[in-house]
Scaffold this active site. Structure first.
Site, PDB file in Angstrom:
ATOM      1  N   ARG A 170     -22.119  -6.054  40.475  1.00  0.00           N
ATOM      2  CA  ARG A 170     -20.686  -5.750  40.305  1.00  0.00           C
ATOM      3  C   ARG A 170     -19.823  -7.016  40.194  1.00  0.00           C
ATOM      4  O   ARG A 170     -18.651  -7.002  40.562  1.00  0.00           O
ATOM      5  CB  ARG A 170     -20.149  -4.885  41.448  1.00  0.00           C
ATOM      6  N   SER A 247     -16.890   4.892  41.719  1.00  0.00           N
ATOM      7  CA  SER A 247     -17.084   4.395  43.085  1.00  0.00           C
ATOM      8  C   SER A 247     -15.855   3.599  43.505  1.00  0.00           C
ATOM      9  O   SER A 247     -15.445   2.682  42.789  1.00  0.00           O
ATOM     10  CB  SER A 247     -18.295   3.468  43.146  1.00  0.00           C
ATOM     11  N   GLU A 348     -13.948  -1.566  44.829  1.00  0.00           N
ATOM     12  CA  GLU A 348     -14.560  -1.911  43.549  1.00  0.00           C
ATOM     13  C   GLU A 348     -13.549  -2.043  42.416  1.00  0.00           C
ATOM     14  O   GLU A 348     -13.703  -2.916  41.566  1.00  0.00           O
ATOM     15  CB  GLU A 348     -15.611  -0.852  43.217  1.00  0.00           C
TER      16      GLU A 348
HETATM   17  N1  EPU Z   1     -24.813   9.288  49.357  1.00  0.00           N
HETATM   18  C1  EPU Z   1     -24.216   9.990  50.375  1.00  0.00           C
HETATM   19  N2  EPU Z   1     -23.235  10.866  50.041  1.00  0.00           N
HETATM   20  C2  EPU Z   1     -22.831  11.085  48.773  1.00  0.00           C
HETATM   21  C3  EPU Z   1     -23.458  10.394  47.731  1.00  0.00           C
HETATM   22  C4  EPU Z   1     -24.436   9.489  48.048  1.00  0.00           C
HETATM   23  O1  EPU Z   1     -24.532   9.798  51.536  1.00  0.00           O
HETATM   24  O2  EPU Z   1     -21.914  11.873  48.568  1.00  0.00           O
HETATM   25  C5  EPU Z   1     -25.844   8.281  49.702  1.00  0.00           C
HETATM   26  C6  EPU Z   1     -27.255   8.839  49.629  1.00  0.00           C
HETATM   27  O3  EPU Z   1     -28.020   8.181  50.625  1.00  0.00           O
HETATM   28  C7  EPU Z   1     -27.704   8.401  48.243  1.00  0.00           C
HETATM   29  C8  EPU Z   1     -27.048   7.045  48.152  1.00  0.00           C
HETATM   30  O4  EPU Z   1     -25.776   7.209  48.790  1.00  0.00           O
HETATM   31  O5  EPU Z   1     -29.082   8.339  48.146  1.00  0.00           O
HETATM   32  C9  EPU Z   1     -26.843   6.527  46.729  1.00  0.00           C
HETATM   33  O6  EPU Z   1     -26.053   7.444  45.983  1.00  0.00           O
HETATM   34  P1  EPU Z   1     -26.003   7.396  44.388  1.00  0.00           P
HETATM   35  O7  EPU Z   1     -27.378   7.431  43.837  1.00  0.00           O
HETATM   36  O8  EPU Z   1     -25.078   8.438  43.925  1.00  0.00           O
HETATM   37  O9  EPU Z   1     -25.440   5.960  44.063  1.00  0.00           O
HETATM   38  P2  EPU Z   1     -24.264   5.060  44.689  1.00  0.00           P
HETATM   39  O10 EPU Z   1     -24.914   3.895  45.352  1.00  0.00           O
HETATM   40  O11 EPU Z   1     -23.314   5.844  45.494  1.00  0.00           O
HETATM   41  C10 EPU Z   1     -24.117   3.513  42.603  1.00  0.00           C
HETATM   42  C11 EPU Z   1     -23.010   2.947  41.751  1.00  0.00           C
HETATM   43  C12 EPU Z   1     -22.519   3.992  40.755  1.00  0.00           C
HETATM   44  C13 EPU Z   1     -23.693   4.427  39.890  1.00  0.00           C
HETATM   45  C14 EPU Z   1     -24.789   4.992  40.806  1.00  0.00           C
HETATM   46  C15 EPU Z   1     -26.034   5.349  40.066  1.00  0.00           C
HETATM   47  C16 EPU Z   1     -21.909   1.287  43.140  1.00  0.00           C
HETATM   48  C17 EPU Z   1     -20.701   0.941  43.934  1.00  0.00           C
HETATM   49  N3  EPU Z   1     -21.926   2.493  42.587  1.00  0.00           N
HETATM   50  O12 EPU Z   1     -23.539   4.567  43.370  1.00  0.00           O
HETATM   51  O13 EPU Z   1     -21.556   3.392  39.925  1.00  0.00           O
HETATM   52  O14 EPU Z   1     -23.304   5.402  38.956  1.00  0.00           O
HETATM   53  O15 EPU Z   1     -25.157   3.985  41.779  1.00  0.00           O
HETATM   54  O16 EPU Z   1     -26.703   4.195  39.701  1.00  0.00           O
HETATM   55  O17 EPU Z   1     -22.802   0.458  42.995  1.00  0.00           O
HETATM   56  C18 EPU Z   1     -19.220   3.022  39.758  1.00  0.00           C
HETATM   57  O18 EPU Z   1     -19.454   1.834  39.929  1.00  0.00           O
HETATM   58  O19 EPU Z   1     -18.043   3.450  39.589  1.00  0.00           O
HETATM   59  C19 EPU Z   1     -20.308   3.963  39.775  1.00  0.00           C
HETATM   60  C20 EPU Z   1     -20.136   5.268  39.656  1.00  0.00           C
END
Ligand code: EPU
Length: 354
Positions: A170, A247, A348
């Site tokens: 990021r 995010s 972010e």
């Molecule tokens: N989780 C929760 N609650 C939720 C959603 C997720 O507890 O409501 C936890 C779970 O443990 C899950 C973990 O968070 O396994 C990861 O969730 P997710 O796979 O949805 O990914 P994220 O880390 O929340 C990141 C990026 C997203 C990107 C996704 C998929 C960042 C800040 N965000 O989200 O990017 O789409 O991975 O690769 O790195 C963005 O930057 O705007 C964005 C959407």
């Protein structure tokens, strides 16, 4: 005196130009369709001593309620994509104002791999290098070859290489050391023709679990869009959970020792802290999990704003919210996560006019 031929409007509402939909007007507002327009707009701002803010697709910005007292320059350079084949790679060259997802669709249709997991992300091509957009197992830093920019220090057009951009999770020079110095005009991506899609991310592997044949690039793109839709990370008209910046916080990267201590403490309270690998000596933690366990669960509501019903990391505008309300919730989340876990969550999106 600078002579300006482009249209410069006054008091233009910015909220409708963003996915979050909050904030006041721009004192001055211009749209650049060409590189010459960008130069002209910058000269206009300089001649009046106005601060400049460069807007792309508006999908990662929070605009202050009082708006922006300078010139907002919307980059609309949407030259059709060109591609050339060199050294076994197909290089796609696109204007910064081109719609990102439309661009990804073209690369997938051309059977070129490297961006398929970044399908369904709102915004423009030029916004992607700034925070090194990443999702579902790919980051643009893996395929960006060059970024063509206007250097506001020298007023020269320059070409930065991938290494020059110093990409990390990021981040890049555009949102850290050289913030505000460059206006991104064009980006080129080197992709692999005929290659298989990247199916590293757990969500994608689950999506295709039990299949005997290899998914195609098009199927991978469709799967990513479907997974994003389920998480309200795809802009769907009528889905109020998609009125967000995606995010709102970065996933924190913490030293390994800190992680071990925190996870032992949580385990004794019956909680298993999820984590992901990061650079040596560090672990990456899911910010969404931290939010949920600090009391900000999916669907949390506070007046006109809240947390998405489909993903805890998205703060959403449920209609008519102000930037002040968004900031108040951001502050509350940060202090509760700090209290509960000792972690300072970093937002972010970009904050404009604060
Ligand atoms: N989780 C929760 N609650 C939720 C959603 C997720 O507890 O409501 C936890 C779970 O443990 C899950 C973990 O968070 O396994 C990861 O969730 P997710 O796979 O949805 O990914 P994220 O880390 O929340 C990141 C990026 C997203 C990107 C996704 C998929 C960042 C800040 N965000 O989200 O990017 O789409 O991975 O690769 O790195 C963005 O930057 O705007 C964005 C959407």
């Amino acid at each position: 005196m600078v002579s300006i031929s482009m249209l410069i409007r006054e008091q233009v509402h910015l909220a409708p130009l963003t996915t979050l939909g909050v904030g006041g007007p721009a004192r001055y507002f211009a749209e650049a369709y060409t590189e010459e327009d960008v130069v002209e707009a910058v000269e206009f701002a300089r001649s009046r001593d106005l601060p400049l803010f460069v807007l792309g697709g508006g999908s990662n910005v929070v605009i202050a309620d009082r708006g922006f007292s300078g010139l907002v320059l919307k980059i609309a350079i949407g030259n059709p994509t060109r591609s050339v084949t060199t050294q076994g790679r197909v290089v796609f060259i696109t204007g910064a104002g081109y719609d990102w997802d439309r661009f990804v669709a073209q690369t997938v249709e051309a059977d070129c791999a490297g961006l398929e997991c970044l399908s369904g992300i709102p915004g423009t091509v030029g916004g992607t290098p700034i925070q090194n957009v990443g999702a579902y197992g790919q980051e643009v830093s893996e395929t960006i070859q060059q970024v063509r920019v206007l250097d506001l220090q020298s007023m020269q057009i320059r070409t930065l290489s991938n290494v020059d951009c110093r990409f990390a999770y990021r981040s890049s020079i555009f949102n850290t050391s050289e913030r505000g110095r460059y206006v991104i005009l064009q980006v080129s991506f080197a992709l692999r023709q005929g290659s298989k899609p990247t199916l590293r991310y757990a969500d994608l592997q689950q999506f295709f679990a039990g299949r005997s044949s290899e998914p195609t690039l098009t199927e991978a793109r469709d799967a990513v869009r479907e997974i994003r839709r389920r998480k309200a990370m795809l802009i769907v008209p009528g889905d109020e959970d998609s009125h967000s910046v995606g995010s709102f916080f970065k996933n924190p990267i913490v030293p390994h020792d800190f992680f071990e201590q925190l996870s032992a403490r949580l385990l004794s309270a019956g909680l298993q802290l999820p984590s992901y690998p990061a650079t040596d000596g560090f672990r990456k933690l899911p910010a969404a999990w931290l939010l949920e366990h600090a009391g900000f669960t999916k669907g949390y509501s506070k007046g006109r704003i809240g947390i998405s019903r489909k993903h805890a990391l998205a703060i959403v505008n449920r209609g008519g919210a102000t930037a002040a309300e968004i900031i108040a919730l951001k502050d509350e989340v940060q202090s509760r996560v700090m209290e509960r876990f000792g972690i300072a969550l970093e937002p972010e999106p970009l904050f404009v006019g604060f």
